[in-house]
Design a protein around this motif. Sequence first.
Motif, mmCIF file in Angstrom:
data_model
loop_
_atom_site.group_PDB
_atom_site.id
_atom_site.type_symbol
_atom_site.label_atom_id
_atom_site.label_comp_id
_atom_site.label_asym_id
_atom_site.label_seq_id
_atom_site.Cartn_x
_atom_site.Cartn_y
_atom_site.Cartn_z
ATOM 1 N N LYS A 93 0.847 -1.184 0.000
ATOM 2 C CA LYS A 93 0.000 0.000 0.000
ATOM 3 C C LYS A 93 0.890 1.244 0.000
ATOM 4 N N GLY A 94 0.664 2.132 -0.940
ATOM 5 C CA GLY A 94 1.501 3.322 -1.018
ATOM 6 C C GLY A 94 0.752 4.516 -1.572
ATOM 7 N N TYR A 95 1.480 5.565 -1.821
ATOM 8 C CA TYR A 95 0.938 6.783 -2.429
ATOM 9 C C TYR A 95 1.740 7.097 -3.678
ATOM 10 N N GLN A 96 1.071 7.619 -4.692
ATOM 11 C CA GLN A 96 1.759 7.990 -5.909
ATOM 12 C C GLN A 96 2.720 9.143 -5.623
ATOM 13 N N SER A 97 3.873 9.069 -6.282
ATOM 14 C CA SER A 97 4.883 10.102 -6.070
ATOM 15 C C SER A 97 4.814 11.159 -7.163
ATOM 16 N N GLY A 98 5.453 12.274 -6.896
ATOM 17 C CA GLY A 98 5.499 13.354 -7.870
ATOM 18 C C GLY A 98 6.616 14.324 -7.535
ATOM 19 N N GLN A 99 6.712 15.387 -8.270
ATOM 20 C CA GLN A 99 7.700 16.431 -8.057
ATOM 21 C C GLN A 99 6.991 17.762 -7.846
ATOM 22 N N LYS A 100 7.562 18.572 -6.961
ATOM 23 C CA LYS A 100 7.072 19.939 -6.764
ATOM 24 C C LYS A 100 8.242 20.801 -6.313
ATOM 25 N N ASP B 105 1.827 11.964 -2.789
ATOM 26 C CA ASP B 105 0.507 12.589 -2.778
ATOM 27 C C ASP B 105 -0.464 11.702 -1.997
ATOM 28 N N ARG B 106 -0.802 12.122 -0.800
ATOM 29 C CA ARG B 106 -1.681 11.311 0.048
ATOM 30 C C ARG B 106 -3.130 11.297 -0.436
ATOM 31 N N ASN B 107 -3.436 12.051 -1.455
ATOM 32 C CA ASN B 107 -4.769 11.995 -2.066
ATOM 33 C C ASN B 107 -4.830 10.953 -3.180
ATOM 34 N N LYS B 108 -3.708 10.283 -3.450
ATOM 35 C CA LYS B 108 -3.652 9.290 -4.520
ATOM 36 C C LYS B 108 -3.072 7.975 -4.005
ATOM 37 N N PRO B 109 -3.793 7.274 -3.141
ATOM 38 C CA PRO B 109 -3.300 5.989 -2.634
ATOM 39 C C PRO B 109 -3.419 4.902 -3.706
ATOM 40 N N PHE B 110 -2.609 3.859 -3.573
ATOM 41 C CA PHE B 110 -2.717 2.721 -4.480
ATOM 42 C C PHE B 110 -2.341 1.453 -3.722
ATOM 43 N N THR B 111 -2.775 0.319 -4.256
ATOM 44 C CA THR B 111 -2.434 -1.003 -3.735
ATOM 45 C C THR B 111 -2.036 -1.888 -4.898
ATOM 46 N N GLU B 112 -0.894 -2.578 -4.756
ATOM 47 C CA GLU B 112 -0.488 -3.499 -5.816
ATOM 48 C C GLU B 112 0.379 -4.620 -5.236
ATOM 49 N N LYS B 113 0.490 -5.684 -6.001
ATOM 50 C CA LYS B 113 1.321 -6.813 -5.598
ATOM 51 C C LYS B 113 2.767 -6.547 -6.008
ATOM 52 N N VAL B 114 3.688 -6.803 -5.075
ATOM 53 C CA VAL B 114 5.109 -6.627 -5.371
ATOM 54 C C VAL B 114 5.855 -7.884 -4.926
ATOM 55 N N PRO B 115 6.959 -8.222 -5.607
ATOM 56 C CA PRO B 115 7.731 -9.410 -5.202
ATOM 57 C C PRO B 115 8.527 -9.131 -3.923
ATOM 58 N N PHE B 116 8.517 -10.082 -3.012
ATOM 59 C CA PHE B 116 9.254 -9.987 -1.747
ATOM 60 C C PHE B 116 10.255 -11.149 -1.720
ATOM 61 N N TYR B 117 11.540 -10.816 -1.850
ATOM 62 C CA TYR B 117 12.577 -11.840 -1.952
ATOM 63 C C TYR B 117 13.037 -12.252 -0.553
ATOM 64 N N ASN B 118 12.288 -13.146 0.049
ATOM 65 C CA ASN B 118 12.538 -13.526 1.441
ATOM 66 C C ASN B 118 13.018 -14.972 1.571
ATOM 67 N N PHE B 119 13.679 -15.502 0.527
ATOM 68 C CA PHE B 119 14.226 -16.848 0.579
ATOM 69 C C PHE B 119 15.752 -16.786 0.510
ATOM 70 N N TYR B 120 16.401 -17.572 1.360
ATOM 71 C CA TYR B 120 17.857 -17.614 1.387
ATOM 72 C C TYR B 120 18.320 -19.068 1.313
ATOM 73 N N ARG B 121 19.513 -19.262 0.776
ATOM 74 C CA ARG B 121 20.136 -20.589 0.775
ATOM 75 C C ARG B 121 21.507 -20.485 1.434
ATOM 76 N N ASP B 122 21.895 -21.523 2.135
ATOM 77 C CA ASP B 122 23.186 -21.473 2.812
ATOM 78 C C ASP B 122 24.308 -21.728 1.810
ATOM 79 N N THR B 123 25.424 -21.033 2.002
ATOM 80 C CA THR B 123 26.563 -21.125 1.095
ATOM 81 C C THR B 123 27.801 -21.692 1.775
ATOM 82 N N LEU B 124 27.753 -21.882 3.090
ATOM 83 C CA LEU B 124 28.912 -22.422 3.796
ATOM 84 C C LEU B 124 28.431 -23.160 5.042
#
Length: 271
Positions: free
Chosen positions: A49-56, A69-88
């Motif tokens: 959940k976020g707000y659209q950005s802009g310049q002023k 801009d808090r008058n322009k909220p949005f909701t969207e799906k985003v990838p969350f890279y929360n998987f790890y593998r051990d290397t040592l």
Amino acid sequence: MESFIEFTAKNSHEITRIRREAVRLNQVRDSFPIAWKNDRSKFSNIEFKGYQSGQKPSAVSGLPRLYYDRNKPFTEKVPFYNFYRDTLTVDRPMAYLIPQGWWKVIERLRANKVRMMPLQKDTTIMVEWYAIEGYESAARPYEGHHPNSKTRVVKKHSAISFRKGDFFIPLNQRANRFLVETLEPHAEDSYFTWNFFDPVLGQKEGFSSYVFEETAAAYLTDQPDVLAALEQRRATDSTFNRNAYAQLNFVYRNSRYFEPAYLRYPVYRVK
């Protein structure tokens, strides 16, 4: 915090069960991972959940600035890279031995309720230990430290003399995973990483060339293996062959006169 407390209250029994199972599994593990890498091939989709950005114009500089801009909220799906593998991964020793002089580490182990037994008398024990072959120290401080990273070690075996009061730390205890992750020097969050063992990284003893010349010559007469290694190095390295000090230093570093504590990690493994 409210969301965290609500989730914990709702799932307290499951959290407790998972934690107990993790502790149980750690008690029977023969090895532990000590380094990890983010696995970018796996991810979860989460709702953002976020707000659209802009310049002023900036009220400070008059130049364009970022704002949301808090008058322009949005909701969207985003990838969350929360998987790890051990290397040592490292094998779990039966115990660690640490000389009592490393009190800053010892007091932190005590604070984490680690069970430690002081030796009752001076003792010589056959142990595994690490020689530090390389590392990188951070150029800038972080949390009051200059963390070491990319640590490279070589495992060695020898009989080491310990004194009464040095600490024997068995791994058959609840803190076994904590011990491996803090006492293995090449672990990502070890006490070596956080500079607690930096004194071993500085060479404190050396030699005077004109004094060591005679000693080195006599040592090479008694140690044909070192002489052979020196001759091989001279035959393959022309720069070394023209550098008298470098050759003396080669003999010194391969002799019994060389400082034994230099680059020797002072936590020992008992198998």
